[in-house]
Design an enzyme around this catalytic site. Structure first.
Site, PDB file in Angstrom:
ATOM      1  N   HIS A  41      36.211   5.169  24.503  1.00  0.00           N
ATOM      2  CA  HIS A  41      36.770   6.514  24.569  1.00  0.00           C
ATOM      3  C   HIS A  41      38.085   6.497  25.357  1.00  0.00           C
ATOM      4  CE1 HIS A  41      33.472   8.974  22.876  1.00  0.00           C
ATOM      5  NE2 HIS A  41      32.727   7.941  23.247  1.00  0.00           N
ATOM      6  N   GLY A  49      30.884  10.985  18.535  1.00  0.00           N
ATOM      7  CA  GLY A  49      29.787  11.894  18.222  1.00  0.00           C
ATOM      8  C   GLY A  49      28.466  11.256  18.597  1.00  0.00           C
ATOM      9  N   SER A  83      46.417  41.395  34.354  1.00  0.00           N
ATOM     10  CA  SER A  83      45.378  41.288  35.382  1.00  0.00           C
ATOM     11  C   SER A  83      45.904  40.717  36.688  1.00  0.00           C
ATOM     12  CB  SER A  83      44.246  40.386  34.886  1.00  0.00           C
ATOM     13  OG  SER A  83      44.670  39.036  34.885  1.00  0.00           O
ATOM     14  N   GLY A  84      47.033  40.027  36.621  1.00  0.00           N
ATOM     15  CA  GLY A  84      47.539  39.330  37.787  1.00  0.00           C
ATOM     16  C   GLY A  84      47.252  37.851  37.731  1.00  0.00           C
ATOM     17  N   GLY A  85      46.416  37.422  36.771  1.00  0.00           N
ATOM     18  CA  GLY A  85      46.131  36.012  36.589  1.00  0.00           C
ATOM     19  C   GLY A  85      47.231  35.343  35.789  1.00  0.00           C
ATOM     20  N   VAL A  86      47.185  34.028  35.742  1.00  0.00           N
ATOM     21  CA  VAL A  86      48.267  33.281  35.094  1.00  0.00           C
ATOM     22  C   VAL A  86      48.320  33.531  33.596  1.00  0.00           C
ATOM     23  CG1 VAL A  86      46.829  31.199  34.871  1.00  0.00           C
ATOM     24  CG2 VAL A  86      49.306  31.004  34.827  1.00  0.00           C
ATOM     25  N   ASP A  87      47.174  33.671  32.911  1.00  0.00           N
ATOM     26  CA  ASP A  87      47.183  33.799  31.463  1.00  0.00           C
ATOM     27  C   ASP A  87      47.874  35.084  31.004  1.00  0.00           C
ATOM     28  OD1 ASP A  87      45.693  31.513  31.664  1.00  0.00           O
ATOM     29  OD2 ASP A  87      43.780  32.495  31.276  1.00  0.00           O
ATOM     30  N   SER A  88      47.435  36.201  31.535  1.00  0.00           N
ATOM     31  CA  SER A  88      48.030  37.468  31.128  1.00  0.00           C
ATOM     32  C   SER A  88      49.479  37.570  31.587  1.00  0.00           C
ATOM     33  CB  SER A  88      47.224  38.652  31.674  1.00  0.00           C
ATOM     34  OG  SER A  88      47.219  38.645  33.092  1.00  0.00           O
ATOM     35  N   ALA A  89      49.777  36.992  32.761  1.00  0.00           N
ATOM     36  CA  ALA A  89      51.141  37.051  33.291  1.00  0.00           C
ATOM     37  C   ALA A  89      52.109  36.286  32.402  1.00  0.00           C
ATOM     38  CB  ALA A  89      51.172  36.494  34.711  1.00  0.00           C
ATOM     39  N   CYS A 114      35.104   5.667  18.707  1.00  0.00           N
ATOM     40  CA  CYS A 114      33.644   5.588  18.831  1.00  0.00           C
ATOM     41  C   CYS A 114      32.964   5.846  17.483  1.00  0.00           C
ATOM     42  CB  CYS A 114      33.164   6.545  19.917  1.00  0.00           C
ATOM     43  SG  CYS A 114      31.460   6.264  20.456  1.00  0.00           S
ATOM     44  N   TYR A 115      32.259   6.962  17.317  1.00  0.00           N
ATOM     45  CA  TYR A 115      31.630   7.256  16.026  1.00  0.00           C
ATOM     46  C   TYR A 115      32.678   7.292  14.918  1.00  0.00           C
ATOM     47  CZ  TYR A 115      28.897   9.760  12.463  1.00  0.00           C
ATOM     48  OH  TYR A 115      28.268  10.130  11.302  1.00  0.00           O
ATOM     49  N   LYS A 174      45.211  25.485  29.706  1.00  0.00           N
ATOM     50  CA  LYS A 174      45.648  26.131  30.941  1.00  0.00           C
ATOM     51  C   LYS A 174      46.855  25.440  31.571  1.00  0.00           C
ATOM     52  CE  LYS A 174      43.530  28.913  33.192  1.00  0.00           C
ATOM     53  NZ  LYS A 174      43.580  30.395  33.330  1.00  0.00           N
ATOM     54  N   GLU A 211      40.209   8.780  25.578  1.00  0.00           N
ATOM     55  CA  GLU A 211      40.584  10.109  26.051  1.00  0.00           C
ATOM     56  C   GLU A 211      40.089  10.412  27.462  1.00  0.00           C
ATOM     57  OE1 GLU A 211      36.655  10.794  23.795  1.00  0.00           O
ATOM     58  OE2 GLU A 211      38.370   9.423  23.765  1.00  0.00           O
TER      59      GLU A 211
END
Length: 546
Positions: free
Chosen positions: A194, A80, A248-254, A107-108, A401, A196
């Site tokens: 960090h 932070g 929509s044809g995108g990966v998320d909705s598919a 870190c913080y 994603k 990550e």
């Protein structure tokens, strides 16, 4: 409706619609990442998932009782921007340390842990930022299997100068005598750097050592477990009712549709809304590629006139997103009513559920995260109308994603869709800076198609996370074409590289490829006489311009 946006990952937030399934949680006990206002809290959560354990972000303001209610398997305290001694600095309920849950401080969070257990943090003039050499004095459990000298990524002013009693000092840097410590009896450990971020050479190893060696956990968060759990949750939520999904044809909705179809089969009908804001050939891709492979029922709705009418003259980005979100819902409500009327059984049963491809990043960026600001309202989160009648089914709400892509492949979603670069649900409507109309959409479609074709021909599809092509519709510049003066629009290329859209850097596209894109656009799209390159990272810029 779909997300398919480029937002940033997320904590458990709620959609504005009252019928929403709000939690991003799963049935798996989480590793909780405490957000102290860190730039990388969501990135820590993602790294934990990469280690094979489910994680969520929780605000530092949560009480010990709220922590206990989530039954965490481990807790990670994020970094932070504050000093632990500053007035108003983020605090953690001290009773959280009494829960007996394994804990890692970063870190913080490392400094918060040190002061809680009786160590001390000093104000120093030895600030360390960026790549820093680190020396391992004792491996312990946290640093086991790592070299004595390595490079870590630091970002701090204060530092721990005295470790708490019972904590073994593991590492140091030139400016930080206590850079890492652990107490294996308490199952607590911490690092000043960090782990990550990719700049820390053995960062993922540190996180995995904490989870496996210090906390004693076993990896159990896999694609198969995600699919099995979500299928069970969908069946429990939906029962024998009917479901509608905006594809929509995108990966998320598919992938969301594929999960729901696996769970309830023919109870699902997908609706593809041609809102007039699509890129070239997207409708064809949905109707041919996806349906043939998944076998889902698809209904196509032509709503171009409705959407463009609602967007007429609107220039404010937030207003655009909310209008598009509203019109999506109204379109689906009408589609659901039409499907009921057409049902062969004629039972008149309403369709009560709407599937969305909402991701964890969408929720966070829409202000639904752990103390996060509302960066912009994603049409499927902050843009939903309050009087929406559907109950949402959001099987991807807890996922990043890359996790969605992996699950899509396991479900058999076509690679042409799974590997597709992210495309925002509001479509080209938020890639036109200014009002949206048919003429401007046509200009942008042609320019976008050229850019995508040339990037693909250059073999850059695997290197670029996304390349928005933006039309500055309300800007004109003087040019020369065919020995004559022109006064055309500029097009912006925004190629970015990212792992999860939380942070991003601009992609160093080869000059030859950029030259081809620019030459083709200015030669083939008469209204464009200038192509510019956006070289802004995220932060400070977002990936999309609106």
């Amino acid at each position: 409706m779909t997300s398919d946006s480029t937002g940033t990952p997320a904590a458990d937030g709620t959609a504005t619609a009252p019928a929403s399934t709000a939690s991003a949680s799963t049935a798996v006990p989480p590793v909780l990442v405490v957000d102290f206002g860190a730039q990388y809290a969501q990135l820590i959560a993602r790294r934990v998932r990469e280690a094979g354990l489910y994680s969520e972000v929780i605000p530092h303001t949560a009480t010990a009782a709220e922590f206990a209610e989530r039954a965490p398997r481990a807790i990670v305290l994020s970094g932070g921007p504050s000093s632990v001694y500053a007035e108003g600095a983020p605090r953690l309920d001290p009773a959280v340390f009494d829960l007996g849950v394994p804990m890692l401080g970063i870190c913080y969070g490392f400094q918060v842990m040190a002061t809680n257990f009786g160590g001390s943090v000093a104000h120093t003039d030895n600030r360390e930022y960026g790549s820093t050499p680190m020396s391992v004095a004792a491996e312990g459990a946290l640093l086991s299997g790592q070299p004595e000298s390595q490079t870590v990524w630091m970002s701090h002013g204060d530092s721990v100068d005295t470790a708490p009693e019972g904590f073994a000092i593991l590492a140091s840097t030139p400016g930080t005598p206590v850079a890492a410590f652990e107490n294996t009896d308490l199952k607590c450990a911490g690092v000043q750097w960090h782990p990550e971020v990719l700049h820390s050479e053995y960062g993922q190893k540190v996180i995995e050592n904490f989870l496996y060696e210090v906390a004693g956990l076993d990896a159990d968060w896999t694609n198969s477990s995600i699919i099995d759990e979500q299928v069970a949750r969908i069946r429990e939520q939906v029962g024998d009712k009917k479901v509608i999904c905006g594809l929509s044809g995108g990966v998320d909705s598919a992938v969301a549709a594929a999960l729901v179809h696996k769970a309830v089969g023919d109870q699902l009908t997908c609706v593809f809304v041609d809102h007039g804001l699509l890129r070239q050939d997207e409708r064809k891709q949905v109707e041919e590629d996806y349906v043939s492979s998944i076998g889902v029922r698809l209904v196509t709705v032509d709503a171009r006139e409705t959407f463009l009418g609602a967007l007429d003259g609107v220039t404010d980005p937030e207003s655009k997103r909310k209008i598009i979100g509203r019109e999506f819902i109204r379109t689906f409500e009408q589609a659901a009513a039409d499907l009921v009327a057409e049902a062969a059984e004629g039972d008149g049963a309403p369709i009560e559920f709407l599937v969305q491809g909402t991701l964890y990043p969408d929720v966070v960026e829409s202000g639904g995260g752990a103390g996060t600001a509302n960066i912009k309202s994603h049409h499927n989160v902050g843009g939903l109308p309050e009087d929406m009648t559907f109950e949402l089914v959001e099987p991807l709400r807890a996922l990043f994603k890359d996790e969605v892509r992996a699950i899509g492949r396991e479900l058999g979603v076509p690679e042409v869709i799974v590997s597709r670069q992210p495309f925002p649900g509001p479509g080209l409507g938020i890639r036109i800076i200014g009002a949206v109309n048919e003429e401007r959409l046509d200009i942008l479609r042609r320019a976008d198609a050229i850019a995508r074709e040339e990037l693909s021909t250059a073999g850059l599809d695997g290197e670029i996370w996304q390349c928005p092509v933006v039309l500055l519709a309300d800007v004109r510049s003087v040019g020369v074409q065919g020995d004559g003066r022109t006064y055309g629009h500029p097009i912006v290329l925004r190629p970015v590289s990212s792992e999860d859209a939380m942070t991003a850097d601009w992609t160093r596209v080869p000059y030859d490829t950029l030259s081809k894109i620019s030459n083709r656009i200015t030669n083939e799209v008469d209204e464009i006489n200038r192509v510019v390159l956006d070289i802004t990272s995220k932060p400070p810029g977002t990936i999309e311009w609106e």
